[in-house]
Scaffold this active site. Structure first.
Site, short mmCIF file in Angstrom:
data_model
loop_
_atom_site.label_atom_id
_atom_site.label_comp_id
_atom_site.label_asym_id
_atom_site.label_seq_id
_atom_site.Cartn_x
_atom_site.Cartn_y
_atom_site.Cartn_z
N ASN A 11 1.00 -1.19 0.08
CA ASN A 11 0.04 -0.03 -0.14
C ASN A 11 0.94 1.19 -0.16
O ASN A 11 1.71 1.52 0.73
CB ASN A 11 -0.76 -0.09 1.00
CG ASN A 11 -1.88 1.20 1.47
OD1 ASN A 11 -1.41 2.29 1.16
ND2 ASN A 11 -3.19 0.70 1.66
N HIS A 14 1.16 6.19 2.08
CA HIS A 14 1.81 7.18 2.63
C HIS A 14 3.08 7.71 2.02
O HIS A 14 3.69 8.53 2.38
CB HIS A 14 2.01 6.45 4.09
CG HIS A 14 1.04 6.36 4.86
ND1 HIS A 14 -0.14 7.27 4.96
CD2 HIS A 14 0.45 5.10 5.23
CE1 HIS A 14 -1.18 6.86 5.65
NE2 HIS A 14 -1.01 5.33 5.69
N HIS A 47 -5.55 3.83 -1.89
CA HIS A 47 -6.85 4.13 -1.21
C HIS A 47 -7.06 5.45 -1.61
O HIS A 47 -6.50 6.57 -1.35
CB HIS A 47 -6.83 3.81 0.49
CG HIS A 47 -8.06 4.14 0.74
ND1 HIS A 47 -8.31 4.12 2.23
CD2 HIS A 47 -9.49 4.55 0.39
CE1 HIS A 47 -9.38 4.32 2.52
NE2 HIS A 47 -10.31 4.61 1.43
N ARG A 49 -9.32 8.32 -1.08
CA ARG A 49 -10.19 8.71 -0.02
C ARG A 49 -10.98 9.90 -0.42
O ARG A 49 -10.60 10.54 -1.25
CB ARG A 49 -9.46 9.13 1.33
CG ARG A 49 -8.75 7.79 1.99
CD ARG A 49 -8.38 8.43 3.20
NE ARG A 49 -9.51 8.34 4.36
CZ ARG A 49 -9.66 7.43 5.40
NH1 ARG A 49 -8.96 6.56 5.46
NH2 ARG A 49 -10.78 7.53 6.27
N ARG A 53 -6.80 13.02 1.04
CA ARG A 53 -5.80 13.45 1.87
C ARG A 53 -4.50 12.92 1.72
O ARG A 53 -3.46 13.16 1.85
CB ARG A 53 -6.04 12.85 3.64
CG ARG A 53 -6.04 11.41 3.47
CD ARG A 53 -6.20 11.09 5.09
NE ARG A 53 -7.42 11.14 5.58
CZ ARG A 53 -8.14 10.72 6.82
NH1 ARG A 53 -7.20 9.86 7.29
NH2 ARG A 53 -9.21 10.90 6.99
N GLU A 74 -8.37 0.50 -3.66
CA GLU A 74 -9.26 0.42 -2.06
C GLU A 74 -10.08 1.77 -2.27
O GLU A 74 -9.75 2.79 -2.33
CB GLU A 74 -8.16 0.67 -1.12
CG GLU A 74 -8.66 0.17 -0.01
CD GLU A 74 -7.61 0.41 1.41
OE1 GLU A 74 -6.51 -0.01 1.00
OE2 GLU A 74 -8.03 0.82 2.37
N THR A 105 -8.41 3.55 8.26
CA THR A 105 -9.57 2.71 8.28
C THR A 105 -9.79 2.14 9.64
O THR A 105 -8.90 1.10 9.82
CB THR A 105 -9.33 1.71 7.12
OG1 THR A 105 -9.11 2.41 5.77
CG2 THR A 105 -10.82 0.95 6.81
N GLU A 155 -11.05 -9.31 2.67
CA GLU A 155 -9.87 -9.14 3.27
C GLU A 155 -10.08 -8.70 4.79
O GLU A 155 -10.90 -8.12 5.33
CB GLU A 155 -9.31 -7.48 2.77
CG GLU A 155 -7.83 -7.23 3.47
CD GLU A 155 -7.02 -6.31 2.84
OE1 GLU A 155 -7.24 -5.99 1.56
OE2 GLU A 155 -6.48 -5.59 3.45
N HIS A 198 -3.74 -4.50 7.60
CA HIS A 198 -3.80 -3.32 8.40
C HIS A 198 -2.99 -3.55 9.72
O HIS A 198 -3.05 -4.46 10.60
CB HIS A 198 -5.25 -2.97 9.15
CG HIS A 198 -5.56 -1.82 9.25
ND1 HIS A 198 -5.05 -1.17 10.33
CD2 HIS A 198 -6.02 -0.62 8.60
CE1 HIS A 198 -5.13 0.21 10.28
NE2 HIS A 198 -5.98 0.49 9.22
N1 PXP Z 1 -6.02 -3.13 3.80
C1 PXP Z 1 -6.66 -2.26 4.01
C2 PXP Z 1 -8.18 -2.52 3.50
C3 PXP Z 1 -6.45 -1.04 4.60
O1 PXP Z 1 -7.48 -0.03 4.61
C4 PXP Z 1 -5.23 -0.57 4.84
C5 PXP Z 1 -4.88 0.87 5.38
O2 PXP Z 1 -4.93 1.71 4.30
C6 PXP Z 1 -4.14 -1.56 4.46
C7 PXP Z 1 -4.48 -2.99 4.15
C8 PXP Z 1 -2.89 -1.44 5.12
O3 PXP Z 1 -2.72 -0.98 6.58
P1 PXP Z 1 -1.27 -0.53 7.08
O4 PXP Z 1 -0.90 0.77 6.15
O5 PXP Z 1 -1.54 -0.33 8.45
O6 PXP Z 1 -0.35 -1.34 6.69
#
Ligand code: PXP
Length: 252
Positions: A11, A14, A47, A49, A53, A74, A105, A155, A198
Protein backbone atom coordinates in the site's frame (compact mmCIF):
# COMPACT_ATOMS: atom_id res chain seq x y z
CA UNK A 1 -3.33 -28.18 4.80
CA UNK A 2 -0.98 -27.43 1.88
CA UNK A 3 -0.16 -23.74 1.89
CA UNK A 4 -0.61 -21.86 -1.40
CA UNK A 5 1.92 -19.08 -2.11
CA UNK A 6 1.41 -15.86 -0.16
CA UNK A 7 1.40 -12.58 -2.08
CA UNK A 8 2.41 -9.17 -0.77
CA UNK A 9 0.37 -6.16 -1.83
CA UNK A 10 2.17 -2.94 -0.96
CA UNK A 11 0.00 0.00 0.00
CA UNK A 12 1.65 3.21 -1.21
CA UNK A 13 -0.76 5.73 0.34
CA UNK A 14 1.85 7.13 2.68
CA UNK A 15 4.30 7.92 -0.10
CA UNK A 16 1.54 10.31 -1.19
CA UNK A 17 1.16 11.55 2.40
CA UNK A 18 4.81 12.63 2.36
CA UNK A 19 4.45 14.19 -1.08
CA UNK A 20 1.36 16.12 -0.03
CA UNK A 21 3.13 17.53 3.03
CA UNK A 22 4.84 19.93 0.59
CA UNK A 23 2.09 20.09 -2.03
CA UNK A 24 4.56 19.27 -4.80
CA UNK A 25 5.10 16.07 -6.76
CA UNK A 26 7.94 14.47 -4.80
CA UNK A 27 8.11 11.66 -3.76
CA UNK A 28 6.07 10.24 -6.63
CA UNK A 29 3.86 7.29 -5.56
CA UNK A 30 4.05 5.78 -9.06
CA UNK A 31 7.84 5.75 -8.92
CA UNK A 32 7.56 4.09 -5.50
CA UNK A 33 5.12 1.53 -6.92
CA UNK A 34 7.56 0.58 -9.68
CA UNK A 35 10.40 0.35 -7.18
CA UNK A 36 8.47 -1.94 -4.83
CA UNK A 37 7.43 -4.07 -7.81
CA UNK A 38 11.13 -4.53 -8.66
CA UNK A 39 11.75 -5.45 -5.02
CA UNK A 40 9.20 -8.28 -5.19
CA UNK A 41 5.79 -6.77 -4.38
CA UNK A 42 3.04 -8.77 -6.06
CA UNK A 43 0.50 -5.96 -6.34
CA UNK A 44 0.00 -2.31 -5.46
CA UNK A 45 -2.79 -1.05 -3.24
CA UNK A 46 -3.85 2.58 -3.19
CA UNK A 47 -6.78 4.08 -1.30
CA UNK A 48 -8.45 7.08 -2.89
CA UNK A 49 -10.24 8.63 0.04
CA UNK A 50 -13.18 10.99 -0.30
CA UNK A 51 -11.06 13.81 1.19
CA UNK A 52 -8.03 12.96 -1.07
CA UNK A 53 -5.74 13.24 1.95
CA UNK A 54 -3.05 11.09 0.29
CA UNK A 55 -3.72 9.39 -3.06
CA UNK A 56 -5.29 11.60 -5.73
CA UNK A 57 -7.40 10.74 -8.76
CA UNK A 58 -4.50 11.20 -11.13
CA UNK A 59 -2.30 8.84 -9.06
CA UNK A 60 -4.85 6.08 -9.62
CA UNK A 61 -4.98 6.81 -13.36
CA UNK A 62 -1.18 6.82 -13.62
CA UNK A 63 -0.83 3.66 -11.52
CA UNK A 64 -3.14 1.81 -13.89
CA UNK A 65 -1.12 2.99 -16.89
CA UNK A 66 2.42 2.86 -15.55
CA UNK A 67 2.80 -0.24 -13.39
CA UNK A 68 3.17 -3.82 -14.58
CA UNK A 69 1.71 -5.59 -11.54
CA UNK A 70 -1.97 -5.70 -10.52
CA UNK A 71 -3.56 -2.59 -9.04
CA UNK A 72 -5.84 -3.00 -6.05
CA UNK A 73 -7.97 0.15 -5.84
CA UNK A 74 -9.16 0.59 -2.27
CA UNK A 75 -12.29 2.70 -2.05
CA UNK A 76 -15.52 3.44 -0.24
CA UNK A 77 -18.70 2.12 -1.85
CA UNK A 78 -19.87 5.45 -3.26
CA UNK A 79 -21.24 6.50 -6.65
CA UNK A 80 -18.19 8.73 -7.20
CA UNK A 81 -15.74 5.84 -6.68
CA UNK A 82 -17.83 3.48 -8.79
CA UNK A 83 -17.57 5.92 -11.69
CA UNK A 84 -13.80 6.13 -11.32
CA UNK A 85 -13.46 2.37 -11.10
CA UNK A 86 -15.55 1.98 -14.25
CA UNK A 87 -13.21 4.39 -16.03
CA UNK A 88 -9.95 2.96 -14.71
CA UNK A 89 -10.82 -0.76 -14.54
CA UNK A 90 -8.26 -1.80 -11.94
CA UNK A 91 -7.49 -5.48 -11.45
CA UNK A 92 -9.20 -5.41 -8.04
CA UNK A 93 -11.25 -3.14 -5.79
CA UNK A 94 -11.25 -3.50 -2.04
CA UNK A 95 -14.34 -1.90 -0.52
CA UNK A 96 -13.77 -0.27 2.86
CA UNK A 97 -15.84 1.85 5.23
CA UNK A 98 -14.75 5.47 5.33
CA UNK A 99 -15.17 8.11 7.96
CA UNK A 100 -13.78 11.61 7.47
CA UNK A 101 -12.61 11.90 11.06
CA UNK A 102 -10.70 8.63 11.27
CA UNK A 103 -6.92 8.54 11.10
CA UNK A 104 -7.02 5.33 9.07
CA UNK A 105 -9.60 2.64 8.25
CA UNK A 106 -10.74 1.80 11.74
CA UNK A 107 -13.08 -1.14 11.27
CA UNK A 108 -14.42 -3.54 8.71
CA UNK A 109 -17.52 -2.99 6.57
CA UNK A 110 -20.91 -3.61 8.09
CA UNK A 111 -21.81 -6.03 5.32
CA UNK A 112 -24.65 -7.52 7.34
CA UNK A 113 -26.36 -4.13 7.71
CA UNK A 114 -25.79 -2.99 4.11
CA UNK A 115 -26.50 -6.10 2.05
CA UNK A 116 -29.17 -4.49 -0.14
CA UNK A 117 -26.81 -1.68 -1.04
CA UNK A 118 -23.56 -3.65 -1.31
CA UNK A 119 -24.75 -6.61 -3.37
CA UNK A 120 -25.69 -4.51 -6.46
CA UNK A 121 -22.53 -2.41 -5.98
CA UNK A 122 -20.39 -5.58 -6.04
CA UNK A 123 -22.29 -6.78 -9.11
CA UNK A 124 -21.63 -3.53 -11.01
CA UNK A 125 -17.91 -3.67 -10.26
CA UNK A 126 -17.80 -7.33 -11.22
CA UNK A 127 -19.51 -6.49 -14.53
CA UNK A 128 -16.63 -4.05 -15.22
CA UNK A 129 -14.25 -7.02 -14.88
CA UNK A 130 -13.00 -5.99 -11.43
CA UNK A 131 -12.22 -8.59 -8.73
CA UNK A 132 -14.02 -7.29 -5.65
CA UNK A 133 -12.94 -7.80 -2.09
CA UNK A 134 -14.73 -6.68 1.07
CA UNK A 135 -12.72 -5.49 4.05
CA UNK A 136 -14.29 -7.11 7.10
CA UNK A 137 -13.52 -7.69 10.75
CA UNK A 138 -12.70 -11.29 11.67
CA UNK A 139 -16.38 -11.92 12.39
CA UNK A 140 -18.08 -14.97 10.95
CA UNK A 141 -21.49 -13.27 10.70
CA UNK A 142 -20.00 -10.53 8.50
CA UNK A 143 -18.12 -13.08 6.40
CA UNK A 144 -21.28 -15.07 5.77
CA UNK A 145 -22.98 -11.88 4.55
CA UNK A 146 -19.93 -10.98 2.45
CA UNK A 147 -20.31 -14.28 0.62
CA UNK A 148 -23.96 -13.44 -0.12
CA UNK A 149 -22.99 -10.21 -1.92
CA UNK A 150 -21.25 -12.28 -4.60
CA UNK A 151 -17.79 -10.83 -3.87
CA UNK A 152 -15.15 -13.52 -4.49
CA UNK A 153 -12.68 -12.18 -1.90
CA UNK A 154 -12.61 -10.87 1.66
CA UNK A 155 -9.78 -9.01 3.33
CA UNK A 156 -9.66 -9.61 7.08
CA UNK A 157 -9.00 -6.48 9.15
CA UNK A 158 -5.99 -7.26 11.35
CA UNK A 159 -6.11 -3.92 13.22
CA UNK A 160 -7.27 -5.35 16.56
CA UNK A 161 -4.45 -7.93 16.42
CA UNK A 162 -1.97 -5.11 15.68
CA UNK A 163 -3.24 -3.12 18.67
CA UNK A 164 -2.93 -6.15 20.94
CA UNK A 165 0.65 -6.72 19.72
CA UNK A 166 1.50 -3.03 20.21
CA UNK A 167 0.20 -3.24 23.79
CA UNK A 168 2.24 -6.46 24.32
CA UNK A 169 -0.68 -8.19 26.00
CA UNK A 170 -0.26 -11.93 25.33
CA UNK A 171 -3.84 -12.95 26.20
CA UNK A 172 -5.27 -10.27 23.95
CA UNK A 173 -2.83 -11.16 21.16
CA UNK A 174 -3.84 -14.79 21.37
CA UNK A 175 -7.54 -13.95 21.35
CA UNK A 176 -7.28 -11.59 18.37
CA UNK A 177 -5.04 -13.98 16.46
CA UNK A 178 -7.45 -16.85 17.00
CA UNK A 179 -10.30 -14.75 15.60
CA UNK A 180 -8.27 -14.14 12.42
CA UNK A 181 -7.34 -17.82 12.14
CA UNK A 182 -10.95 -18.97 12.56
CA UNK A 183 -12.28 -16.28 10.24
CA UNK A 184 -9.81 -17.30 7.51
CA UNK A 185 -10.78 -20.94 7.83
CA UNK A 186 -14.49 -20.12 7.81
CA UNK A 187 -14.18 -17.87 4.74
CA UNK A 188 -12.16 -20.43 2.82
CA UNK A 189 -14.76 -23.09 3.60
CA UNK A 190 -17.37 -20.77 2.06
CA UNK A 191 -15.22 -20.64 -1.09
CA UNK A 192 -13.95 -17.09 -0.56
CA UNK A 193 -10.38 -16.05 -1.35
CA UNK A 194 -8.86 -14.67 1.84
CA UNK A 195 -6.61 -11.63 2.19
CA UNK A 196 -5.59 -9.79 5.36
CA UNK A 197 -4.10 -6.48 6.32
CA UNK A 198 -3.81 -3.43 8.54
CA UNK A 199 -1.08 -2.74 11.04
CA UNK A 200 1.18 -5.60 9.97
CA UNK A 201 4.87 -5.15 10.75
CA UNK A 202 8.10 -7.17 10.73
CA UNK A 203 7.28 -8.11 14.34
CA UNK A 204 3.70 -9.33 14.01
CA UNK A 205 3.43 -10.55 10.40
CA UNK A 206 4.65 -14.13 10.74
CA UNK A 207 1.77 -15.75 12.64
CA UNK A 208 -0.68 -14.20 10.14
CA UNK A 209 1.49 -15.21 7.17
CA UNK A 210 1.47 -18.80 8.42
CA UNK A 211 -2.34 -19.09 8.25
CA UNK A 212 -2.72 -21.38 5.23
CA UNK A 213 -6.04 -19.99 3.95
CA UNK A 214 -4.63 -16.45 3.60
CA UNK A 215 -3.16 -15.86 0.15
CA UNK A 216 -2.46 -12.10 0.21
CA UNK A 217 -1.34 -9.54 2.77
CA UNK A 218 -1.73 -5.81 2.14
CA UNK A 219 0.81 -3.77 4.04
CA UNK A 220 1.63 -0.07 3.86
CA UNK A 221 2.37 2.20 6.78
CA UNK A 222 5.08 0.08 8.41
CA UNK A 223 6.92 -0.51 5.12
CA UNK A 224 6.99 3.19 4.29
CA UNK A 225 8.05 4.06 7.84
CA UNK A 226 10.80 1.46 7.81
CA UNK A 227 11.98 2.78 4.44
CA UNK A 228 13.28 5.82 6.32
CA UNK A 229 15.82 3.53 7.98
CA UNK A 230 16.56 0.79 5.44
CA UNK A 231 15.20 2.03 2.13
CA UNK A 232 11.91 1.09 0.49
CA UNK A 233 13.22 -1.81 -1.59
CA UNK A 234 14.93 -3.37 1.42
CA UNK A 235 11.86 -3.02 3.63
CA UNK A 236 9.75 -4.81 1.00
CA UNK A 237 12.38 -7.54 0.55
CA UNK A 238 12.61 -8.11 4.29
CA UNK A 239 8.82 -8.34 4.62
CA UNK A 240 8.70 -10.86 1.78
CA UNK A 241 11.47 -12.88 3.42
CA UNK A 242 9.61 -12.98 6.75
CA UNK A 243 6.40 -13.97 4.99
CA UNK A 244 8.11 -16.74 3.01
CA UNK A 245 9.85 -18.10 6.12
CA UNK A 246 6.59 -18.14 8.04
CA UNK A 247 4.92 -19.92 5.14
CA UNK A 248 7.51 -22.68 4.97
CA UNK A 249 7.93 -22.94 8.72
CA UNK A 250 11.56 -21.77 8.66
CA UNK A 251 12.52 -19.51 11.60
CA UNK A 252 9.00 -19.66 12.92
N1 PXP B 1 -5.82 -3.10 3.86
C1 PXP B 1 -6.76 -2.16 3.97
C2 PXP B 1 -8.14 -2.48 3.48
C3 PXP B 1 -6.46 -0.88 4.51
O1 PXP B 1 -7.42 0.05 4.62
C4 PXP B 1 -5.15 -0.60 4.88
C5 PXP B 1 -4.79 0.76 5.40
O2 PXP B 1 -4.99 1.71 4.42
C6 PXP B 1 -4.18 -1.61 4.74
C7 PXP B 1 -4.53 -2.85 4.26
C8 PXP B 1 -2.75 -1.38 5.11
O3 PXP B 1 -2.64 -1.06 6.44
P1 PXP B 1 -1.26 -0.51 6.99
O4 PXP B 1 -0.98 0.77 6.28
O5 PXP B 1 -1.52 -0.34 8.44
O6 PXP B 1 -0.22 -1.56 6.68
Amino acid sequence: MKKPPLRLGVNIDHIATIRNARGDDHPDPVRAANLVASAGADSITAHLREDRRHIRDNDIRRLKEEIDIPLNFEMAATAEMLMLASEIRPHACCLVPENRNERTTEGGLDVAGQHNFLAPFVRELTDFGVRVSLFVDPDQGQIEKAKLTGAPVIEIHTGAYYEACAATQPDRIEKEFKLIQEAAQFAAELGLEVHAGHGLTFHNVQPVAAIPQIVELNIGHFLVGEAVFMGLAESVKEMKRLMADARTGAHY
